[in-house]
Motif scaffolding. Structure first.
Motif, PDB file in Angstrom:
ATOM      1  N   TYR A 115     -10.666  10.790  37.641  1.00  0.00           N
ATOM      2  CA  TYR A 115     -11.172   9.886  38.677  1.00  0.00           C
ATOM      3  C   TYR A 115     -10.653  10.183  40.086  1.00  0.00           C
ATOM      4  O   TYR A 115     -10.877   9.402  40.997  1.00  0.00           O
ATOM      5  N   LYS A 116      -9.963  11.292  40.246  1.00  0.00           N
ATOM      6  CA  LYS A 116      -9.479  11.705  41.555  1.00  0.00           C
ATOM      7  C   LYS A 116      -9.767  13.190  41.728  1.00  0.00           C
ATOM      8  O   LYS A 116      -9.741  13.954  40.763  1.00  0.00           O
ATOM      9  N   ALA A 117     -10.020  13.593  42.971  1.00  0.00           N
ATOM     10  CA  ALA A 117     -10.234  15.018  43.229  1.00  0.00           C
ATOM     11  C   ALA A 117      -9.856  15.347  44.662  1.00  0.00           C
ATOM     12  O   ALA A 117      -9.911  14.492  45.556  1.00  0.00           O
ATOM     13  N   LYS A 118      -9.467  16.582  44.867  1.00  0.00           N
ATOM     14  CA  LYS A 118      -9.347  17.115  46.215  1.00  0.00           C
ATOM     15  C   LYS A 118     -10.599  17.919  46.525  1.00  0.00           C
ATOM     16  O   LYS A 118     -11.188  18.527  45.629  1.00  0.00           O
ATOM     17  N   VAL A 119     -11.003  17.879  47.779  1.00  0.00           N
ATOM     18  CA  VAL A 119     -12.202  18.593  48.198  1.00  0.00           C
ATOM     19  C   VAL A 119     -11.786  19.860  48.929  1.00  0.00           C
ATOM     20  O   VAL A 119     -10.984  19.816  49.868  1.00  0.00           O
TER      21      VAL A 119
ATOM     22  N   GLY B   7      -0.199  -2.487  49.388  1.00  0.00           N
ATOM     23  CA  GLY B   7      -0.835  -1.182  49.378  1.00  0.00           C
ATOM     24  C   GLY B   7      -1.937  -1.071  50.410  1.00  0.00           C
ATOM     25  O   GLY B   7      -1.991  -1.835  51.368  1.00  0.00           O
ATOM     26  N   ALA B   8      -2.804  -0.123  50.193  1.00  0.00           N
ATOM     27  CA  ALA B   8      -3.859   0.142  51.180  1.00  0.00           C
ATOM     28  C   ALA B   8      -5.187   0.413  50.490  1.00  0.00           C
ATOM     29  O   ALA B   8      -5.933   1.296  50.882  1.00  0.00           O
ATOM     30  N   THR B   9      -5.480  -0.377  49.466  1.00  0.00           N
ATOM     31  CA  THR B   9      -6.706  -0.132  48.694  1.00  0.00           C
ATOM     32  C   THR B   9      -7.658  -1.313  48.726  1.00  0.00           C
ATOM     33  O   THR B   9      -8.571  -1.404  47.899  1.00  0.00           O
ATOM     34  N   GLY B  10      -7.481  -2.238  49.674  1.00  0.00           N
ATOM     35  CA  GLY B  10      -8.363  -3.392  49.757  1.00  0.00           C
ATOM     36  C   GLY B  10      -7.947  -4.486  48.798  1.00  0.00           C
ATOM     37  O   GLY B  10      -6.800  -4.541  48.337  1.00  0.00           O
ATOM     38  N   GLY B  11      -8.882  -5.391  48.498  1.00  0.00           N
ATOM     39  CA  GLY B  11      -8.546  -6.510  47.620  1.00  0.00           C
ATOM     40  C   GLY B  11      -9.770  -7.170  47.037  1.00  0.00           C
ATOM     41  O   GLY B  11     -10.899  -6.994  47.521  1.00  0.00           O
ATOM     42  N   GLY B  12      -9.557  -7.940  45.977  1.00  0.00           N
ATOM     43  CA  GLY B  12     -10.644  -8.656  45.337  1.00  0.00           C
ATOM     44  C   GLY B  12     -11.705  -7.706  44.817  1.00  0.00           C
ATOM     45  O   GLY B  12     -11.414  -6.738  44.119  1.00  0.00           O
ATOM     46  N   HIS B  13     -12.966  -7.969  45.188  1.00  0.00           N
ATOM     47  CA  HIS B  13     -14.085  -7.135  44.749  1.00  0.00           C
ATOM     48  C   HIS B  13     -14.476  -6.092  45.784  1.00  0.00           C
ATOM     49  O   HIS B  13     -15.570  -5.519  45.709  1.00  0.00           O
TER      50      HIS B  13
ATOM     51  N   ILE C  32     -10.615   2.582  43.954  1.00  0.00           N
ATOM     52  CA  ILE C  32      -9.985   2.786  42.662  1.00  0.00           C
ATOM     53  C   ILE C  32      -9.919   4.276  42.337  1.00  0.00           C
ATOM     54  O   ILE C  32     -10.685   5.055  42.912  1.00  0.00           O
ATOM     55  N   PRO C  33      -8.968   4.678  41.444  1.00  0.00           N
ATOM     56  CA  PRO C  33      -8.024   3.872  40.671  1.00  0.00           C
ATOM     57  C   PRO C  33      -6.873   3.355  41.532  1.00  0.00           C
ATOM     58  O   PRO C  33      -6.114   4.144  42.082  1.00  0.00           O
ATOM     59  N   MET C  34      -6.776   2.035  41.640  1.00  0.00           N
ATOM     60  CA  MET C  34      -5.846   1.396  42.557  1.00  0.00           C
ATOM     61  C   MET C  34      -4.386   1.768  42.298  1.00  0.00           C
ATOM     62  O   MET C  34      -3.631   2.066  43.226  1.00  0.00           O
ATOM     63  N   GLU C  35      -3.974   1.775  41.015  1.00  0.00           N
ATOM     64  CA  GLU C  35      -2.572   2.077  40.708  1.00  0.00           C
ATOM     65  C   GLU C  35      -2.216   3.500  41.123  1.00  0.00           C
ATOM     66  O   GLU C  35      -1.167   3.753  41.714  1.00  0.00           O
ATOM     67  N   ASP C  36      -3.106   4.442  40.829  1.00  0.00           N
ATOM     68  CA  ASP C  36      -2.834   5.836  41.166  1.00  0.00           C
ATOM     69  C   ASP C  36      -2.729   6.040  42.673  1.00  0.00           C
ATOM     70  O   ASP C  36      -1.843   6.746  43.160  1.00  0.00           O
ATOM     71  N   ILE C  37      -3.658   5.438  43.404  1.00  0.00           N
ATOM     72  CA  ILE C  37      -3.674   5.622  44.861  1.00  0.00           C
ATOM     73  C   ILE C  37      -2.402   5.056  45.489  1.00  0.00           C
ATOM     74  O   ILE C  37      -1.813   5.666  46.391  1.00  0.00           O
ATOM     75  N   ASN C  38      -1.959   3.906  45.000  1.00  0.00           N
ATOM     76  CA  ASN C  38      -0.760   3.280  45.561  1.00  0.00           C
ATOM     77  C   ASN C  38       0.540   3.908  45.068  1.00  0.00           C
ATOM     78  O   ASN C  38       1.583   3.740  45.714  1.00  0.00           O
ATOM     79  N   LEU C  39       0.500   4.596  43.946  1.00  0.00           N
ATOM     80  CA  LEU C  39       1.718   5.181  43.369  1.00  0.00           C
ATOM     81  C   LEU C  39       1.566   6.696  43.211  1.00  0.00           C
ATOM     82  O   LEU C  39       1.024   7.163  42.218  1.00  0.00           O
ATOM     83  N   HIS C  40       1.983   7.443  44.192  1.00  0.00           N
ATOM     84  CA  HIS C  40       2.051   8.913  44.176  1.00  0.00           C
ATOM     85  C   HIS C  40       0.720   9.608  44.424  1.00  0.00           C
ATOM     86  O   HIS C  40       0.697  10.678  45.037  1.00  0.00           O
ATOM     87  N   PHE C  41      -0.395   9.058  43.915  1.00  0.00           N
ATOM     88  CA  PHE C  41      -1.735   9.600  44.156  1.00  0.00           C
ATOM     89  C   PHE C  41      -1.786  11.086  43.769  1.00  0.00           C
ATOM     90  O   PHE C  41      -1.485  11.441  42.638  1.00  0.00           O
ATOM     91  N   THR C  42      -2.141  11.967  44.719  1.00  0.00           N
ATOM     92  CA  THR C  42      -2.201  13.400  44.417  1.00  0.00           C
ATOM     93  C   THR C  42      -0.979  14.148  44.935  1.00  0.00           C
ATOM     94  O   THR C  42      -0.967  15.387  44.975  1.00  0.00           O
ATOM     95  N   GLY C  43       0.048  13.409  45.344  1.00  0.00           N
ATOM     96  CA  GLY C  43       1.305  14.035  45.750  1.00  0.00           C
ATOM     97  C   GLY C  43       1.385  14.463  47.193  1.00  0.00           C
ATOM     98  O   GLY C  43       2.343  15.147  47.584  1.00  0.00           O
ATOM     99  N   ASP C  44       0.437  14.060  48.024  1.00  0.00           N
ATOM    100  CA  ASP C  44       0.444  14.491  49.430  1.00  0.00           C
ATOM    101  C   ASP C  44       1.716  14.061  50.163  1.00  0.00           C
ATOM    102  O   ASP C  44       2.319  14.849  50.893  1.00  0.00           O
TER     103      ASP C  44
ATOM    104  N   THR D  10     -15.227   7.608  48.728  1.00  0.00           N
ATOM    105  CA  THR D  10     -14.178   7.271  49.688  1.00  0.00           C
ATOM    106  C   THR D  10     -13.160   8.406  49.769  1.00  0.00           C
ATOM    107  O   THR D  10     -12.597   8.825  48.752  1.00  0.00           O
ATOM    108  N   PHE D  11     -12.951   8.900  50.988  1.00  0.00           N
ATOM    109  CA  PHE D  11     -11.924   9.911  51.230  1.00  0.00           C
ATOM    110  C   PHE D  11     -10.643   9.196  51.657  1.00  0.00           C
ATOM    111  O   PHE D  11     -10.640   8.460  52.652  1.00  0.00           O
ATOM    112  N   VAL D  12      -9.575   9.379  50.899  1.00  0.00           N
ATOM    113  CA  VAL D  12      -8.291   8.747  51.203  1.00  0.00           C
ATOM    114  C   VAL D  12      -7.296   9.860  51.483  1.00  0.00           C
ATOM    115  O   VAL D  12      -6.904  10.601  50.576  1.00  0.00           O
ATOM    116  N   HIS D  13      -6.884   9.982  52.747  1.00  0.00           N
ATOM    117  CA  HIS D  13      -6.098  11.168  53.119  1.00  0.00           C
ATOM    118  C   HIS D  13      -5.268  10.918  54.370  1.00  0.00           C
ATOM    119  O   HIS D  13      -5.790  10.518  55.403  1.00  0.00           O
TER     120      HIS D  13
END
Length: 552
Positions: free
Chosen positions: A36-40, A104-110, A114-126, A262-265
């Motif tokens: 569910y995550k990728a680098k471009v 964190g920085a992934t919004g809220g509610g609906h 996502i995946p919210m936990e991954d993005i907020n915790l280490h993500f892709t290691g950047d 969504t690009f998160v970088h």
């Protein structure tokens, strides 16, 4: 009522290859980090000619909450619901606020990514790559001094600091090199948080790997005993530092709950850094979708101004429309209401606090681009308060739209989305606030008077000396990145609302030659935050199945 993390965990998430296909990105153009995550991969070629850019900013943040990221995500989902091909560009979360108080920085509610936990915790290691690159440079500097110091570096004038991506006040000031001759040369040092580092800014302001390499070479690491500047290029380690960032420079692709790409970088703080996601991420959104939504950190006085005066120039495109997010709750707090009473109706406090919103509207209008207000509705807001705020905004000759994205997702922002599309098609001409060729004092006064509403600046003796040095070295023709409290238009966090007749106190000035701007340190703002008395980490846990709780 479900928490944000419970909503995220119960969501229907699509394989990232399917999200990439929505942007016409082939499998060969992405590098998978799980399902569910990728680098471009770079470069990301332009696929369209429309390229409409929407900048999301807000009023000054408060303990009451504004929900800027939530509205940003909701707006992206709404545009896609209306069949406008849209992509979002956001910053990566820092573990500092995740484990601290802001969250964190992934919004809220609906309206979440996502995946919210991954993005907020280490993500892709950047952020880890940035930390390692930064501290590798620190180690190489001290090693150079230990082994003879051929560059004649003055240990008392090393300007490069170590970093760690957590709020750790104990590390603000330190003495290193203790333990005898084999443990290095003792000197004073200190840590910044990773997201305030110059390498973070360089990552976010680079067009490609070789551009990043050139910027790294220009980093000022300190001065010699005869006060001549020394750079990374002089140290001979440009290649080593750059190669540690070869993967971190690639934008990360994820999705919203409604599967909007969504690009998160990149993740620079807006109060102590320039506060915008990478130009590579924003360009990726522009190149693969008709509408690109990008978010600047904190209020328009910080991230908004820095996007206009720093990031846009590097991006090569200015916003086609600006959306300012506001809440009734936050405006009541700005109007003097106690934060414990915000659930109760108070039109008087709302009227007083609305002056803060009016100031942010005026600040953004100065750039010549259409401005829209998004009223992010909370359940405690009354119809009377909403109507009063809408009437107030209409008197400013600006359109406002109520949004309910926390509870309804993209469906709660469709009217805002239609207004944004119309605003993007409106002819407009960007007006710069200042020119890089202006003097440092002229640039400072332009920001303080036009964006903060102050009367001017007061310089410390140290700052005056530093300006003279920058002018002597020819470094004064760079844009300014002002480090200031996010809570107030002033440099005093306790002065809420729309203060008048104040001056900004400048205590220090730091040239960031690699990033290409000058940092202005004001008031008591710190480049290494501390944790609160009850950090969010105390409420977090994980069970034997790996399920996380307490992460918002």
């Amino acid at each position: 009522m479900k928490t944000d993390i419970e909503i995220s965990q119960d969501s229907d998430i699509e394989p990232i290859e399917k999200i990439a296909q929505k942007l016409n990105l082939s499998r060969s153009q992405i590098e998978l980090y799980g399902d569910y995550k990728a680098k471009v991969k770079l470069p990301i070629k332009n696929q369209n000619t429309k390229r409409k850019l929407i900048l999301m900013t807000s009023i000054n943040p408060t303990a009451a909450g504004e929900g800027k990221t939530t509205v940003t995500i909701g707006l992206g989902d709404a545009l896609n619901r209306l069949k406008y091909k849209t992509a979002i560009a956001l910053r990566e979360p820092s573990l500092g606020p995740v484990m601290g108080i802001k969250g964190g920085a992934t919004g809220g509610g609906h309206a979440q990514v996502i995946p919210m936990e991954d993005i907020n915790l280490h993500f892709t290691g950047d952020l880890h790559a940035l930390t390692e690159a930064n501290d590798t440079l620190s180690a190489l500097i001290d090693n150079h001094i230990h082994h003879g110091n051929q560059l004649n570096l003055d240990p008392r004038r090393i300007t490069w600091k170590r970093v760690v991506d957590i709020n750790d006040r104990e590390l603000r000031h330190a003495v290193i090199g203790l333990g005898g001759p084999t443990s290095g040369v003792p000197r004073e040092d200190g840590f910044n948080i990773t997201v305030a580092s110059e390498l973070m800014a360089i990552l976010c302001l680079s067009n490609n790997l070789m551009d990043l390499k050139q910027k790294v070479s220009k980093i000022l690491i300190g001065y010699t005993y005869d006060r001549k500047p020394v750079t990374v290029k002089d140290l001979g380690v440009t290649g080593a530092i750059t190669l540690l960032l070869k993967d971190a420079i690639k934008p990360n692709l994820v999705q919203t709950l409604e599967h909007t790409p969504t690009f998160v970088h990149g993740g620079p703080f807006a109060n102590i850094a320039h506060g915008c996601n990478s130009i590579l991420a924003t360009n990726a959104a522009l190149n693969t979708a008709d509408y690109a939504i990008t978010e600047a950190g904190f209020g328009s006085d910080l991230g908004g101004e820095k996007f206009m005066d720093i990031t846009s120039k590097k991006l090569g495109k200015y916003p086609d429309a600006v959306v300012i997010v506001a809440t009734v709750r936050a405006l009541k707090l700005n109007g003097g209401m106690n934060k414990n009473d915000l659930n109760y109706e108070n039109t008087g406090a709302l009227k007083r606090g609305a002056d803060n919103l009016a100031h942010h509207i005026h600040s953004m209008q100065q750039y010549g681009k259409p401005v829209i207000v998004a009223i992010n509705r909370f359940t405690s807001d009354t119809d009377k308060e909403i109507n009063l705020l809408e009437e107030y905004i209409n008197q400013l000759d600006v359109k406002s739209y109520e949004t309910n994205v926390w509870s309804k997702g993209g469906a709660g922002a469709e009217q805002l989305a239609k207004a944004v599309v119309a605003a993007c098609d409106r002819p407009s001409q960007f007006k710069p606030l200042y020119h890089d060729s202006d003097s440092i004092m002229d640039k400072l006064n332009a920001i303080v008077k036009n964006i903060y509403g102050g009367d001017g600046v007061e310089l410390s003796y140290k700052a005056k000396r530093q300006i003279k040095q920058l002018e002597k070295l020819g470094w004064d023709k760079l844009p300014l990145c002002i480090a200031k409290t996010q809570y107030s238009l002033t440099d005093n966090a306790k002065l809420l609302g729309n203060p008048k007749h104040f001056k900004i106190h400048v205590r220090g000035i730091e040239p960031k030659l690699g990033a290409g701007f000058i940092v202005i340190l004001t008031g008591k703002v710190l480049t290494m935050p501390g944790l609160p008395s009850h950090p969010a980490a105390l409420d977090m846990d994980i069970d034997k199945n790996g399920k996380i709780k307490g992460l918002f």
